[in-house]
Design a protein around this motif. Structure first.
Motif, PDB file in Angstrom:
ATOM      1  N   GLU A  37      66.085  53.607  78.515  1.00 32.93           N
ATOM      2  CA  GLU A  37      66.589  52.284  78.889  1.00 32.93           C
ATOM      3  C   GLU A  37      67.592  52.371  80.043  1.00 32.93           C
ATOM      4  O   GLU A  37      67.573  51.541  80.952  1.00 32.93           O
ATOM      5  N   LEU A  38      68.453  53.370  80.010  1.00 33.03           N
ATOM      6  CA  LEU A  38      69.481  53.502  81.045  1.00 33.03           C
ATOM      7  C   LEU A  38      68.920  53.944  82.392  1.00 33.03           C
ATOM      8  O   LEU A  38      69.456  53.586  83.433  1.00 33.03           O
ATOM      9  N   THR A  39      67.860  54.750  82.365  1.00 33.50           N
ATOM     10  CA  THR A  39      67.346  55.347  83.609  1.00 33.50           C
ATOM     11  C   THR A  39      66.033  54.731  84.075  1.00 33.50           C
ATOM     12  O   THR A  39      65.523  55.098  85.135  1.00 33.50           O
ATOM     13  N   GLY A  40      65.484  53.828  83.311  1.00 35.01           N
ATOM     14  CA  GLY A  40      64.296  53.042  83.611  1.00 35.01           C
ATOM     15  C   GLY A  40      63.362  53.500  84.702  1.00 35.01           C
ATOM     16  O   GLY A  40      62.530  54.371  84.497  1.00 35.01           O
ATOM     17  N   ASP A  41      63.475  52.904  85.873  1.00 38.78           N
ATOM     18  CA  ASP A  41      62.527  53.128  86.963  1.00 38.78           C
ATOM     19  C   ASP A  41      62.465  54.579  87.442  1.00 38.78           C
ATOM     20  O   ASP A  41      61.514  54.953  88.130  1.00 38.78           O
ATOM     21  N   SER A  42      63.422  55.387  87.079  1.00 36.91           N
ATOM     22  CA  SER A  42      63.388  56.810  87.441  1.00 36.91           C
ATOM     23  C   SER A  42      62.173  57.506  86.838  1.00 36.91           C
ATOM     24  O   SER A  42      61.748  58.553  87.319  1.00 36.91           O
ATOM     25  N   TRP A  43      61.618  56.936  85.783  1.00 38.26           N
ATOM     26  CA  TRP A  43      60.489  57.524  85.073  1.00 38.26           C
ATOM     27  C   TRP A  43      59.143  57.176  85.716  1.00 38.26           C
ATOM     28  O   TRP A  43      58.104  57.699  85.304  1.00 38.26           O
ATOM     29  N   GLU A  44      59.154  56.353  86.712  1.00 40.47           N
ATOM     30  CA  GLU A  44      57.913  55.885  87.341  1.00 40.47           C
ATOM     31  C   GLU A  44      57.041  57.050  87.804  1.00 40.47           C
ATOM     32  O   GLU A  44      57.502  57.938  88.525  1.00 40.47           O
ATOM     33  N   ASP A  45      55.779  57.065  87.349  1.00 36.76           N
ATOM     34  CA  ASP A  45      54.751  58.039  87.765  1.00 36.76           C
ATOM     35  C   ASP A  45      55.084  59.493  87.442  1.00 36.76           C
ATOM     36  O   ASP A  45      54.617  60.397  88.133  1.00 36.76           O
ATOM     37  N   ALA A  94      76.350  48.939  81.354  1.00 39.22           N
ATOM     38  CA  ALA A  94      76.051  50.332  81.005  1.00 39.22           C
ATOM     39  C   ALA A  94      75.419  51.092  82.168  1.00 39.22           C
ATOM     40  O   ALA A  94      75.624  52.297  82.323  1.00 39.22           O
ATOM     41  N   TYR A  95      74.662  50.408  83.007  1.00 38.85           N
ATOM     42  CA  TYR A  95      73.990  51.059  84.128  1.00 38.85           C
ATOM     43  C   TYR A  95      74.978  51.606  85.155  1.00 38.85           C
ATOM     44  O   TYR A  95      74.636  52.485  85.938  1.00 38.85           O
ATOM     45  N   ASP A  96      76.200  51.084  85.159  1.00 45.18           N
ATOM     46  CA  ASP A  96      77.216  51.524  86.112  1.00 45.18           C
ATOM     47  C   ASP A  96      78.053  52.691  85.597  1.00 45.18           C
ATOM     48  O   ASP A  96      78.922  53.177  86.309  1.00 45.18           O
ATOM     49  N   HIS A  97      77.794  53.147  84.380  1.00 46.16           N
ATOM     50  CA  HIS A  97      78.556  54.254  83.801  1.00 46.16           C
ATOM     51  C   HIS A  97      78.371  55.511  84.648  1.00 46.16           C
ATOM     52  O   HIS A  97      77.286  55.770  85.169  1.00 46.16           O
ATOM     53  N   GLN A  98      79.418  56.304  84.775  1.00 43.01           N
ATOM     54  CA  GLN A  98      79.409  57.479  85.658  1.00 43.01           C
ATOM     55  C   GLN A  98      78.359  58.529  85.297  1.00 43.01           C
ATOM     56  O   GLN A  98      77.945  59.315  86.149  1.00 43.01           O
ATOM     57  N   SER A  99      77.889  58.567  84.070  1.00 47.25           N
ATOM     58  CA  SER A  99      76.886  59.553  83.670  1.00 47.25           C
ATOM     59  C   SER A  99      75.460  59.122  83.974  1.00 47.25           C
ATOM     60  O   SER A  99      74.548  59.946  83.997  1.00 47.25           O
ATOM     61  N   VAL A 100      75.238  57.856  84.203  1.00 47.81           N
ATOM     62  CA  VAL A 100      73.879  57.337  84.347  1.00 47.81           C
ATOM     63  C   VAL A 100      73.273  57.696  85.707  1.00 47.81           C
ATOM     64  O   VAL A 100      72.123  58.150  85.771  1.00 47.81           O
ATOM     65  N   ALA A 101      73.994  57.537  86.782  1.00 50.87           N
ATOM     66  CA  ALA A 101      73.439  57.797  88.117  1.00 50.87           C
ATOM     67  C   ALA A 101      72.966  59.245  88.289  1.00 50.87           C
ATOM     68  O   ALA A 101      71.854  59.461  88.789  1.00 50.87           O
ATOM     69  N   PRO A 102      73.745  60.263  87.866  1.00 54.73           N
ATOM     70  CA  PRO A 102      73.236  61.635  88.003  1.00 54.73           C
ATOM     71  C   PRO A 102      71.967  61.894  87.178  1.00 54.73           C
ATOM     72  O   PRO A 102      71.074  62.606  87.626  1.00 54.73           O
ATOM     73  N   LEU A 103      71.891  61.292  86.006  1.00 53.75           N
ATOM     74  CA  LEU A 103      70.677  61.436  85.192  1.00 53.75           C
ATOM     75  C   LEU A 103      69.491  60.769  85.864  1.00 53.75           C
ATOM     76  O   LEU A 103      68.391  61.331  85.898  1.00 53.75           O
ATOM     77  N   ILE A 139      66.050  62.732  86.998  1.00 51.67           N
ATOM     78  CA  ILE A 139      64.730  62.296  86.532  1.00 51.67           C
ATOM     79  C   ILE A 139      63.860  61.898  87.714  1.00 51.67           C
ATOM     80  O   ILE A 139      62.686  62.263  87.785  1.00 51.67           O
ATOM     81  N   SER A 140      64.420  61.188  88.675  1.00 57.64           N
ATOM     82  CA  SER A 140      63.661  60.793  89.870  1.00 57.64           C
ATOM     83  C   SER A 140      63.162  62.003  90.640  1.00 57.64           C
ATOM     84  O   SER A 140      62.050  61.989  91.178  1.00 57.64           O
ATOM     85  N   ALA A 141      63.962  63.056  90.698  1.00 58.59           N
ATOM     86  CA  ALA A 141      63.608  64.248  91.463  1.00 58.59           C
ATOM     87  C   ALA A 141      62.540  65.096  90.771  1.00 58.59           C
ATOM     88  O   ALA A 141      61.845  65.873  91.423  1.00 58.59           O
ATOM     89  N   ALA A 142      62.406  64.960  89.472  1.00 57.46           N
ATOM     90  CA  ALA A 142      61.451  65.773  88.714  1.00 57.46           C
ATOM     91  C   ALA A 142      60.041  65.231  88.872  1.00 57.46           C
ATOM     92  O   ALA A 142      59.826  64.026  88.964  1.00 57.46           O
ATOM     93  N   ASP A 147      54.839  51.165  80.597  1.00 63.63           N
ATOM     94  CA  ASP A 147      56.002  50.658  81.333  1.00 63.63           C
ATOM     95  C   ASP A 147      56.217  51.358  82.674  1.00 63.63           C
ATOM     96  O   ASP A 147      56.629  50.731  83.642  1.00 63.63           O
ATOM     97  N   PHE A 148      55.949  52.680  82.704  1.00 64.36           N
ATOM     98  CA  PHE A 148      56.309  53.453  83.908  1.00 64.36           C
ATOM     99  C   PHE A 148      55.145  54.234  84.503  1.00 64.36           C
ATOM    100  O   PHE A 148      55.343  55.061  85.379  1.00 64.36           O
ATOM    101  N   ARG A 149      53.936  54.000  83.992  1.00 61.12           N
ATOM    102  CA  ARG A 149      52.742  54.672  84.501  1.00 61.12           C
ATOM    103  C   ARG A 149      52.843  56.186  84.445  1.00 61.12           C
ATOM    104  O   ARG A 149      52.392  56.903  85.340  1.00 61.12           O
TER     105      ARG A 149
END
Length: 153
Positions: free
Chosen positions: A73-81, A34-43, A47-50, A109-111
């Motif tokens: 679940e799909l974007t996990g570490d993007s939520w860090e901090d 699921a992590y390789d789905h084309q919609s996941v990377a842009p999301l 999220i990482s940029a915000a 989980d993501f501080r």
């Protein structure tokens, strides 16, 4: 509520991106492909940029939506901090604290830093699908201001 929040940011000259999961085709997180789905990377990139993320979610059966949980679940570490706020809509007033388990998960989980100004609305606050409550509109404005203060520090 999310559209009204976007309007509040725009009126203050703040750029905000609204991501509506209803318009996205996301796979169910399977812990593998699921992590390789084309919609996941842009999301994940968005999220990482915000710095600040305001989540607008329906509350159903005393919990946030399954679609939101799947996104996390799909974007996990993007939520860090991240700094995170909540707009919650439910059929009734009884589940107003139900978002706290979700908030706790983001903190642990993501501080994430949770803005302690959660907006909760019930079906009575809407007319024909539009936010009609002056009180809830004011609370959304206050969340916008609070998120800006935290964001700028």
């Amino acid at each position: 509520m999310a559209n009204f929040l976007s309007d509040c940011y725009r009126s203050e000259g703040i750029t905000a991106q609204l991501i509506d999961l209803r318009g996205l085709l996301l796979p169910f997180c399977d812990g593998e492909s699921a992590y390789d789905h084309q919609s996941v990377a842009p999301l994940s990139r968005a999220i990482s940029a915000a710095r600040v993320i305001i989540i607008a979610t329906p509350i159903y059966n005393f919990d946030a939506s399954a679609a939101l949980k799947n996104l996390i679940e799909l974007t996990g570490d993007s939520w860090e901090d991240k700094i995170v706020g909540f707009l919650c809509a439910a059929g009734g007033a009884m589940s107003y604290m139900s978002i706290m388990s979700f908030a706790n998960s983001l903190m642990l989980d993501f501080r994430c830093l949770i803005i302690p100004r959660i907006v909760y609305a019930t079906s009575e606050d809407f007319t024909d699908g539009d936010l009609s409550s002056a009180l809830v509109r004011e609370r959304v404005r206050e969340l916008a201001v609070a998120s800006t203060r935290v964001r700028n520090r």
